[in-house]
Design an enzyme around this catalytic site. Structure first.
Site, short mmCIF file in Angstrom:
data_model
loop_
_atom_site.label_atom_id
_atom_site.label_comp_id
_atom_site.label_asym_id
_atom_site.label_seq_id
_atom_site.Cartn_x
_atom_site.Cartn_y
_atom_site.Cartn_z
N GLY A 183 80.23 39.39 41.96
CA GLY A 183 79.66 39.08 40.65
C GLY A 183 78.27 39.66 40.57
O GLY A 183 77.46 39.51 41.49
N ALA A 228 72.69 35.81 38.74
CA ALA A 228 72.59 35.35 40.12
C ALA A 228 72.99 36.46 41.09
O ALA A 228 72.26 36.74 42.05
CB ALA A 228 73.46 34.11 40.32
N ARG A 281 72.24 18.71 24.60
CA ARG A 281 73.46 19.29 24.04
C ARG A 281 74.62 18.32 23.99
O ARG A 281 75.35 18.27 23.00
CB ARG A 281 73.87 20.50 24.89
CG ARG A 281 72.91 21.63 24.71
CD ARG A 281 73.25 22.78 25.62
NE ARG A 281 72.36 23.90 25.29
CZ ARG A 281 72.31 25.03 25.98
NH1 ARG A 281 73.08 25.19 27.02
NH2 ARG A 281 71.50 25.98 25.61
#
Lengths: 249, 221, 646
Positions: C41, C45, C338
């Site tokens: 990925g 990050a 939220r």
């Protein structure tokens, strides 16, 4: 609405492609262009045919993955948006839509509408960065930057690397993409330190990869989904000229 | 030779050469217009004589010639590279250009180049190597009557049409070229660029009208 | 029973990270060159970690599913990134950012991790500015801040509505620099099919090249999983189409525990669903709540008229509007966290006060702000968002209120990690949204970018060395080991199995069905009965999938349907684990709202005596129930309170 889609089909990079016509029915005007292709693909899968391959990801106009040349325009008829944000209300019922991949020598077709844009990564790798390593940097507010400059740098940095500029340019030139990065860093004090080397390396890489030359047609600006200005190209030309004339051997 | 230069360098050379050539156009037009303002053609012939004999101008001629060559060679190389950058064309052609005539620079350029050769053969070669009648004016000065050469050529309707068309294309070439040169040199500024673009267009119109007016006036009078 | 060791360093909260760094093991430069790290990925990050490892001198192999690292979905984050800089002099501090994050997460995260996050938040801003990230500035040339949900200070740094893009491009530029240098080898358009363990340690991965279909083996001394969240299990979410949970799921099946899988964030300000063909939901930045006021009609008959298109919102007088967030939460108003905002919208719509043709939307109104600040100010702040809204909905939000509805946005749950971000598989680390660590049961706005970059730039480069320090004697791992061969064989057989089903239904149709189950029963409000039904339904759907799915084409080609099928097969298992976790947690906390556990006013009711722990799930085999392990959450430094935004 009912539409005829004339889509470029090409099985692989080596394959010879051709246009194939597809009919789609009852498409909602509120569907996005890619959702319309999803509907077609789902039908093709059920019918046992190979679905149309196209690049896409975020579907909110920021990742820069989608890349379709629609009716003679990258990202289709609307201005300032990507294909994924373009909705079918931009088309008329019964219309024939010609759907092609980006065409440029440095963007070879992988399959159908997918092209290989790794050339853009190669250009960034040639110098599209500030050479700082993690850690050991000054406090963020130790480098004041005039708001106007920061804003203009942001205008340039908004580039999503989709390649519409290359696709739109009659010369397949990547000047808008390259200049957006050069310009962003040229405007900021952090980027000034390496500005001369950066512009020369990035332009050299761009040329090496086989992109065309800029002839200031400004089609790139008209088709850029982020509406990046060609004034950045001028700034890059200026930077380049300055670097060539002033940099030491 | 031009292949090893980067794309941006080539564009800078193109624009510098182009701007230099427009300065030549201005001088050329101003001299040509003299023919309309003096039926005796003395002013025109005197100017032509000056241009043909002044040592500075004669040296400059080579620079000009060099500018043409650069502009043409670099233009061709750029164009060929641009064609090569898109080996597979689009089925549906795009038309997003914002500077309309930018699309046709190679075409307008090529026709202007052909015109230039004919023009060269008609005037330059004749003036330099051919025989042109000399004329002595009441002021006592004697010049080759190049003006007559002009007047005679523009009696031919076909030639006038060819001339007018070529100049029109030159105008289109200039309209894009002028502002484009500034962009290539990096001279783009939110305050001045609109002015440069407007000036470029007005300049192209003026040059075009100026050159076109001469054969038309001569032909119809 | 496995004992989960979070490896939290000793000492006072504010000194833990410093102490850790002072005493950890390091790898000397000559040895770094001989150590390989795989990073899976390349979002915030992953890219920041890969670049930082490369800078340190490690030999890095990075993998991404996209054609370029710049496409990772971190790019879509709009609003901003938090940091405790206190530039506006409004009372912020590292402690306050830490406290807000713990409280916002409803006391379901680890103190030490969150404190470290707040601590390094300032370094992130410094780092990004040095990289040339064009953050918004004030006229004096210094950085500008704005406020965000769940905080009473302005600590959010932003770059227009494209903060995620600019931060990702910053990390991407650092990564590009390392790729050019040769310290990072980038593998684009590559998907992880499985992890390879040798002697219990993570030693490599099996990948599939998405262009040629070629299955490849890659080995390393340590592996970092930074593949983002799994919100797409809901089919419709704000995640990108390719965002997926498969790598994390494969790690889980190889022995990494999965932490709090049911903790999902439903974002309150998304563009409402408009049709069955819809492929994804579009988020409108939470920053809009700074100036927009949220309301629904006060009377049901008005709401019904609006739903039928007989009444326009602008025709409704102030006395006939219900600004329900301002009414219920006067202190925070439209800026409540939220989860609170999302639930309140759902409550109003379920009660019949919703607007839009479906009745599943509420208004976000800028009329007051435009009157107060002028249209040009609103345009400068949110111009691109307004434009995006208009393109999608075909309505002008300067003139008529925007319509919004909650949508799945982020998964706080993820692979369980200790303080060092190491999973329960030695040598396998998890960073960013892929791990469970810092956000508890609810993430505050502008904290995801902070966590991704904190993990990648400032945590992993330290902690991974502590692991690698005793690996310097280990030579490069051969991909010819039987473990690699076995993993490759299994991965290939899974693909062949999928292609062999050759049923009648498309992958998407199964995904859509799963999404509906998840949204209805494992979504914003959950209950025992619904969750039990969800588990049963998912199991049935999974069985149906393996009988009836149709995946066209072969493995040796560009085959997006096959890619989707691999992911949906994993979602069909992951969804069940999420439901199990939600069913186990007999309390309401943050984004996890169990209808059985609420206060009389309808607020989430935690059960701190029983559920003050992280649920870490262990895979026990294909048809076996997973085992749940508890990591108790010990709050040494703060008092656990009922969240109150009133």
């Amino acid at each position: 609405m009912d539409l005829t889609l004339k889509i470029w089909r090409q099985a692989s990079a080596e394959g010879k492609g051709k246009f194939v016509n597809y009919q789609v029915q009852n498409i909602s005007a509120d569907a996005s262009f890619l959702e319309m292709l999803d509907i077609l693909n789902e039908r093709l899968v059920v019918e046992g045919e190979d679905p149309v391959a196209f690049d896409h990801d975020c579907r909110e106009g920021i990742c820069g993955a989608c890349s379709i040349y629609i009716n003679g325009r990258p990202h289709g008829p609307d201005r300032g948006i990507t294909t994924c944000q373009m909705h079918m209300r931009n088309f008329k019922d019964g219309e024939t839509i010609v759907i092609e991949p980006w065409r440029a020598k440095p963007f070879p077709v992988i399959k159908d509408l997918m092209v290989d844009r790794s050339a853009f990564d190669a250009i960034i790798q040639a110098g599209g960065y500030v050479s700082v390593s993690t850690g050991g940097v000054p406090d963020a507010n130790a480098i004041p930057i005039p708001k106007r400059k920061a804003d203009e740098a942001m205008d340039a940095a908004a580039c999503i690397g989709c390649g519409a500029c290359v696709a739109a340019c009659k010369n397949a030139s990547a000047m808008l993409f390259v200049s957006a990065k050069v310009s962003q860093f040229a405007l900021l004090p952090q980027g000034r330190l390496e500005a001369r080397e950066r512009v020369q390396k990035m332009v050299a890489k761009m040329d090496e990869l086989g992109f065309g030359n800029c002839t200031n047609t400004y089609a790139c600006e008209a088709e850029c989904p982020k509406e990046i200005s060609v004034s950045h190209i001028a700034r890059m030309n200026r930077e380049f000229l300055g670097a060539k004339l002033l940099s030491e051997k | 030779m031009s292949l090893k230069y980067s794309s941006v360098t080539k564009k800078i050379v193109m624009s510098l050469a182009g701007l230099f050539l427009t300065s030549f156009l201005v001088v050329h037009l101003l001299i040509n217009l003299l023919i309309l303002f003096d039926p005796t053609r003395e002013l025109f012939n005197e100017a032509a004589h000056f241009m043909a004999t002044n040592p500075l101008i004669q040296t400059f001629q080579y620079v000009l010639f060099f500018g043409f060559i650069l502009h043409i060679i670099f233009g061709l190389v750029l164009q060929i590279q641009n064609w090569m950058a898109r080996p597979v064309r689009y089925e549906k052609k795009g038309s997003s250009e914002q500077s309309y005539f930018s699309k046709f620079m190679i075409h307008t350029g090529a026709i202007v180049f052909i015109f230039l050769i004919i023009h060269f053969a008609n005037f330059f070669v004749k003036a330099k190597f051919g025989h042109v009648e000399a004329l002595t004016y009441p002021s006592g000065a004697t010049y080759e009557d190049l003006g007559m050469l002009v007047v005679n050529l523009f009696q031919d309707g076909a030639y006038v049409i060819f001339y007018v068309v070529a100049i029109l294309l030159l105008g289109f070439h200039l309209d894009h070229g002028f502002q484009s040169a500034f962009q290539s040199l990096g001279l783009n500024h939110s305050r001045y660029t609109p002015f440069i673009k407007l000036f470029g267009t007005l300049f192209s119109v003026a040059i075009t009208l100026g050159f076109i007016s001469i054969p038309l006036v001569i032909y119809f009078s | 029973m496995v004992k989960l060791d979070a490896k939290i360093p000793q000492g006072p909260l504010a000194e833990k990270w410093t102490n850790y760094k002072a005493h950890q093991n390091l790898v000397n430069p000559a040895n770094k060159r001989r150590l390989d790290i795989i990073v899976i990925g390349t979002g915030l990050a992953g890219a920041s970690a890969a670049a930082s490892f490369g800078e340190l001198g490690f030999n890095v192999k990075a993998f991404g599913i996209h054609d370029s690292p710049r496409r990772a979905h971190s790019i879509a984050a709009q609003g901003g990134i938090n940091a405790a800089k206190n530039y506006p002099n409004d009372g912020d501090s590292i402690y306050r950012l830490f406290y807000d994050t713990i409280k916002g997460g409803d006391y379901r995260s680890r103190e030490a991790n969150v404190y470290r996050l707040a601590e390094v938040s300032n370094n992130i801003i410094d780092q990004c500015v040095a990289q040339g990230v064009p953050f918004a500035r004030e006229y004096g040339g210094l950085l500008d801040n704005r406020s965000f949900g769940g905080a009473q200070v302005s600590r959010t740094f932003y770059a227009r509505g494209q903060t995620g893009q600019q931060l990702l491009l910053g990390a991407y530029s650092a990564l590009s620099k390392e790729i050019a240098k040769g310290s990072v080898k980038m593998h684009t358009r590559s998907e992880i099919l499985d992890f390879v363990l040798v002697d219990g340690r993570a030693r490599g991965v099996i990948t599939r090249d998405l262009i040629s279909g070629k299955i490849e083996r890659h080995s390393a001394h340590a592996v970092v999983l930074a593949t983002g969240g799994y919100g797409n299990v809901f089919f419709l979410s704000t995640n990108a189409m390719a965002s997926n949970g498969s790598a994390a799921w494969k790690a889980y099946k190889k022995g990494a525990f999965f932490g709090n899988p049911s903790f999902t964030q439903i974002h309150p300000t998304c563009i409402p669903v408009h049709g069955a063909y819809q492929s994804k939901l579009t988020l409108m930045s939470e920053s809009l709540r700074n100036d927009g006021r949220i309301w629904v009609p006060k009377f049901k008959e008005d709401a019904e008229k609006i739903q039928k298109g007989q009444l326009k919102p602008t025709e409704l007088g102030e006395d006939r509007r219900d600004y329900y967030l301002e009414r219920r939460y006067p202190a925070f108003g439209n800026l409540v966290p939220r989860d609170v905002a999302s639930r309140a919208a759902k409550e109003r719509c379920d009660a019949g006060f919703g607007v839009g043709s479906t009745g599943l939307a509420v208004y976000l109104d800028f009329a007051d702000a435009i009157k107060r600040l002028g249209k040009h100010v609103i345009e400068a702040r949110y111009g691109n968002l307004f434009q995006m809204y208009e393109k999608i909905v075909d309505e002008n939000p300067y003139e008529t209120p925007m319509m919004i509805y909650p949508a799945v946005h982020y998964t706080m749950g993820g692979i369980w990690v200790d303080y060092e971000l190491q999973t329960t598989i030695p040598g396998l680390f998890a960073a960013g949204e892929a791990n469970f660590s810092d956000h508890g049961a609810n993430r505050l706005g502008a904290s995801a970018l902070m966590q991704g970059l904190s993990d990648g730039y400032f945590v992993l480069p330290y902690t991974i060395q502590n692991y690698l320090a005793d690996q310097i004697q280990v030579p490069r791992i051969s991909t010819e080991l039987p473990e690699f061969e076995q993993a490759e064989k299994e991965a290939l057989s899974q693909i062949e199995k999928l292609l062999a089903v050759n049923g009648k239904e498309t992958v998407d149709s199964f995904h859509r069905k799963l999404g509906l189950i998840m949204w209805d029963f494992v979504g914003m409000a959950r209950n025992k009965e619904g969750l039990e039904k969800a588990i049963k339904d998912i199991q049935e759907l999974r069985a149906d999938f393996w009988k009836n799915v149709k995946v066209p084409g072969t493995n040796q080609m560009v085959n997006p349907e096959l890619e989707k099928a691999i992911r949906v097969a994993d979602y069909l298992e992951l969804g069940e684990l999420m439901a199990r976790d939600a069913l186990m947690r007999n309390e309401s906390c943050g984004g996890h709202f169990r209808e059985e556990y609420q206060t009389p006013e309808g607020e989430a009711l935690r059960s701190d005596d029983v559920f003050n722990f992280v649920a870490a799930w262990e895979y026990k085999g294909e048809n076996a129930e997973p085992a749940m392990h508890k990591e108790p959450l010990v709050f040494e430094f703060i008092e656990v309170k009922q969240r109150n935004y009133k």
